[in-house]
Scaffold this motif. Structure first.
Motif, short mmCIF file in Angstrom:
data_model
loop_
_atom_site.label_atom_id
_atom_site.label_comp_id
_atom_site.label_asym_id
_atom_site.label_seq_id
_atom_site.Cartn_x
_atom_site.Cartn_y
_atom_site.Cartn_z
N SER A 367 0.73 -1.52 0.17
CA SER A 367 -0.05 -0.07 -0.03
C SER A 367 1.09 1.24 0.07
O SER A 367 2.02 1.47 0.76
N LYS A 368 -0.02 2.16 -0.56
CA LYS A 368 1.23 3.56 -0.42
C LYS A 368 1.23 3.90 0.93
O LYS A 368 -0.45 3.29 1.88
N PRO A 369 2.12 5.20 0.99
CA PRO A 369 1.79 5.23 2.71
C PRO A 369 0.77 6.01 3.32
O PRO A 369 -0.39 6.01 2.73
N PHE A 370 -0.32 6.48 4.28
CA PHE A 370 -1.10 5.93 4.52
C PHE A 370 -1.19 6.46 6.46
O PHE A 370 -0.16 5.77 7.42
N ARG A 371 -2.02 6.93 6.99
CA ARG A 371 -2.00 7.51 8.85
C ARG A 371 -3.13 6.92 9.39
O ARG A 371 -4.37 6.73 8.79
N SER A 372 -2.89 6.78 10.38
CA SER A 372 -2.91 6.26 11.53
C SER A 372 -3.76 7.01 12.94
O SER A 372 -2.19 7.96 12.57
N SER A 373 -4.03 6.86 14.09
CA SER A 373 -4.03 7.36 15.01
C SER A 373 -1.87 7.01 15.75
O SER A 373 -2.23 7.71 16.97
N PHE A 374 -1.49 6.01 15.19
CA PHE A 374 -0.21 5.75 15.65
C PHE A 374 0.89 6.12 14.67
O PHE A 374 1.76 6.71 15.27
N GLY A 375 0.82 6.98 13.74
CA GLY A 375 1.41 7.40 12.76
C GLY A 375 0.99 7.12 11.35
O GLY A 375 0.52 6.48 11.11
N TRP A 376 2.42 6.80 10.71
CA TRP A 376 2.31 6.62 9.26
C TRP A 376 2.83 4.73 9.10
O TRP A 376 3.56 4.49 9.42
N HIS A 377 1.58 4.88 8.25
CA HIS A 377 1.89 3.03 8.06
C HIS A 377 2.78 2.84 5.68
O HIS A 377 1.65 3.42 5.32
N ILE A 378 2.83 2.02 5.98
CA ILE A 378 2.66 0.61 5.11
C ILE A 378 2.57 -0.59 5.39
O ILE A 378 3.14 -0.88 5.76
N LEU A 379 1.56 -1.28 4.37
CA LEU A 379 1.22 -2.56 4.76
C LEU A 379 0.70 -3.48 2.90
O LEU A 379 1.28 -2.56 2.03
N GLU A 380 1.13 -4.53 3.83
CA GLU A 380 0.86 -5.75 2.80
C GLU A 380 1.13 -7.00 3.21
O GLU A 380 0.42 -7.24 3.84
N VAL A 381 -0.76 -7.49 2.30
CA VAL A 381 -1.45 -7.87 2.55
C VAL A 381 -1.01 -9.47 1.87
O VAL A 381 -0.94 -9.86 0.67
#
Length: 428
Positions: A367-381
């Protein structure tokens, strides 16, 4: 000192027949029980008795003699009064907003609007205002019980393990019981003659039941259990939701069978197994996902964290190892050592932003970087599956339901304690 409204309820009116000197006072109400610093009024008792009579009639259950029913109901009102006093003294209040939510939920559970709920109550002879106050009372009592009893209950991991390994625990994983219960109680530290009298009464009731007597009618007339006025019906419960003695009896009974009286510290119990049913498997969608988390901190601000996440995304897209970069840079210590892997996880346990990105990202795509309440994420399913989580759910249920079992056991003890420790004068 009695409250002002209680004192006023004891007043009498004088009906004139032409000569006031010869008029007789007509009592508006009278006390039927003094309960510590409060009282139970005859009007309360009569209203509750009428409500119970309507409920029993609707279920086609033969009513016991009125004197028996009144004694049962009065004892219930005494215990409720003691708990309501504890609630007042403990500062427990149910505001109108909370009460409105509770009333709405009750109506919705019955498939009714508030207006339909109101009309149904009126058809049963109960005003909407009275019903609201009764619900408020029940909510206060429930909060008092939670406050007083929950602190007595501790559930350890070992208790859960022991239960799951026990024959009772094994059986309870697939079976729920609908159990009828009659309690012939004995006082604390009973004399041999008191025990003998209670056992004789219990044996006589058991014989009548086996000869075809109606269980609900016998429970209403004779039982001192919490569900007596409900015909002794405990409803559907798995074994771990029942007190230990109840579960042991249910596990060895056949549907429709009535037990012999079984003694406990509280008296003699008679059970009837009304029905049983099996439990279904619990399936859950799980996702195997890995991620890299970059948090803003005292060294980098949110924009710099975003730029760092973007740089890591570009490096992964250029062919660098997701796992190696996660180990080197991820601020999630729980997953960084595993190359960012969260393993198989339920989406419901993740924050909404993570759930959304995970659902929108195709498998094996970063995934492209996205933000949550914890910070910035990159993920892969890495994969999706339907998992049987019955075992996990069962363990969570055991924790909760062992607590419920202990709660019921402690509730009986606690109610007896507050009854014994309080000043109660019955004037019925």
């Amino acid at each position: 000192m009695l409250s002002a409204c209680r004192a006023l309820a004891l007043a009498a009116v004088v009906v004139s027949t032409g000569n006031i000197a010869h008029a007789k006072p007509v009592p508006l109400d009278r006390i039927v029980a003094v309960v510590d610093k409060d009282v139970v009024m005859e009007s309360e008792l009569n209203n509750r008795v009428e409500a119970v009579q309507r409920q029993l009639s609707d279920r086609n259950i033969t009513l016991p003699p009125e004197s028996v029913l009144k004694n049962q109901v009065l004892e219930q009102l005494v215990l409720e009064n003691l708990q309501l006093q504890m609630g007042r003294n403990g500062g427990i209040r149910i505001d109108d907003w909370t009460l409105n939510d509770a009333v709405t939920q009750i109506a919705e559970r019955n498939g009714l609007t508030i207006e339909e709920f109101r009309k149904n109550l009126e058809a049963d002879g109960l005003s909407y205002a009275e019903a609201r106050e009764e619900i408020r009372r029940e909510m206060i009592i429930n909060r008092v019980r939670q406050r007083q009893i929950t602190s007595r209950i501790q559930i350890s991991e070992q208790e859960i393990d022991n239960f799951l390994r026990s024959p009772e625990g094994q059986a309870s994983q697939q079976v729920e019981y609908r159990l009828g219960h009659i309690l012939i109680s004995t006082p604390d530290n009973p004399t041999p003659s008191q025990v003998q009298a209670a056992e004789k009464e219990a044996n006589n009731i058991s014989v009548q039941l086996k000869q075809g007597a109606n269980f609900a009618e016998m429970a209403i007339t004779y039982s001192k259990g919490q569900n007596a006025l409900n015909g002794g019906d405990l409803g559907w419960r798995s074994a771990e939701q029942l007190p230990t003695l109840f579960a042991e009896q249910a596990a060895k009974m056949n549907t429709g069978q009535v037990s012999q009286p079984v003694r406990s510290a509280g008296g003699f119990h008679i059970f009837k197994l009304m029905d049983t049913r099996g439990n279904e498997k619990v399936m859950e969608e799980q996702v195997n996902v890995r991620h890299i988390l970059i948090k803003p901190n005292e060294i980098r601000n949110d924009l710099e964290a975003q730029m760092m996440a973007r740089d890591l995304y570009d490096r992964i897209e250029s062919g660098e190892s997701f796992s190696d970069l996660a180990k080197a840079f991820s601020d999630d210590p729980g997953s960084a050592l595993n190359g960012g892997s969260l393993d198989w996880i339920s989406p419901q346990t993740l924050v909404p932003e993570f759930q959304k990105a995970m659902s929108e990202t195709p498998q094996d795509v970063v995934s492209k970087p996205f933000r949550s309440s914890f910070g910035w994420h990159i993920l892969e399913v890495k994969g999706k599956r339907q998992a049987d989580i019955s075992n996990q759910v069962r363990r969570n249920q055991v924790r909760e339901l062992l607590g419920m079992r202990k709660f019921e056991e402690e509730l009986e003890v606690w109610l007896r304690e507050i009854r014994d420790q309080s000043f109660v004068e019955i004037r019925l």
